[in-house]
Design a protein around this motif. Structure first.
Motif, PDB file in Angstrom:
ATOM      1  N   THR A   1       2.804  18.060 -51.004  1.00  0.00           N
ATOM      2  CA  THR A   1       3.410  18.506 -49.590  1.00  0.00           C
ATOM      3  C   THR A   1       2.959  19.775 -48.255  1.00  0.00           C
ATOM      4  OG1 THR A   1       5.585  17.425 -49.638  1.00  0.00           O
ATOM      5  CG2 THR A   1       5.156  18.691 -47.244  1.00  0.00           C
TER       6      THR A   1
ATOM      7  N   THR B   1      -3.184  13.332 -54.557  1.00  0.00           N
ATOM      8  CA  THR B   1      -2.093  14.120 -53.451  1.00  0.00           C
ATOM      9  C   THR B   1      -0.640  13.482 -53.533  1.00  0.00           C
ATOM     10  OG1 THR B   1      -2.896  12.714 -51.277  1.00  0.00           O
ATOM     11  CG2 THR B   1      -4.068  14.361 -51.655  1.00  0.00           C
TER      12      THR B   1
ATOM     13  N   THR C   1       3.409  22.903 -45.504  1.00  0.00           N
ATOM     14  CA  THR C   1       3.953  23.466 -44.441  1.00  0.00           C
ATOM     15  C   THR C   1       3.436  24.476 -42.980  1.00  0.00           C
ATOM     16  OG1 THR C   1       5.404  24.441 -45.638  1.00  0.00           O
ATOM     17  CG2 THR C   1       6.685  22.235 -45.853  1.00  0.00           C
TER      18      THR C   1
ATOM     19  N   ASP D   1       6.475  18.280 -55.316  1.00  0.00           N
ATOM     20  CA  ASP D   1       7.789  18.043 -55.123  1.00  0.00           C
ATOM     21  C   ASP D   1       8.022  17.546 -56.169  1.00  0.00           C
ATOM     22  OD1 ASP D   1       7.131  16.998 -52.661  1.00  0.00           O
ATOM     23  OD2 ASP D   1       6.824  14.601 -53.027  1.00  0.00           O
TER      24      ASP D   1
END
Length: 100
Positions: free
Chosen positions: A30, A26, A32, A86
């Motif tokens: 991220t 993980t 959202t 990322d």
């Protein structure tokens, strides 16, 4: 756009590949959630990410997928859920319409 009951748990399941290699941790991911206009996909306001119980983002080695149990907001409206890497900022996107 998928209809979803307000406050219900939505099990999000997905695979992530970075440069052709399957990701199994993980780190670098991220999640959202943004409120969007129902007739458009233009993002509006960020929404707090709520998970159901203690079932945050995790990788399930038995099935080979990431799982995130997202708790849909109780307020009716449309929402865009994204998982972003990322490393390359690519996003997996799902749109939901929350109904009463």
């Amino acid at each position: 756009l998928l209809n979803q009951q307000g406050g219900a748990t939505v099990p999000l399941k997905f695979e992530v590949f970075v440069n052709g290699i399957e990701k199994t941790t993980t780190s670098g991911l991220t999640m959202t959630v943004k409120s969007i206009q129902c007739e458009s996909s233009a993002p509006e306001d960020p929404v707090d990410v709520e998970t159901a119980g203690s079932t945050g983002l995790r990788y399930d080695f038995a099935t080979g997928v990431f799982i995130q149990n997202w708790k849909a907001p109780k307020a009716p409206g449309c929402y865009m859920v994204q998982i972003i890497t990322d490393q390359d900022q690519l996003a997996l996107t799902a749109r939901f319409k929350v109904v009463k």
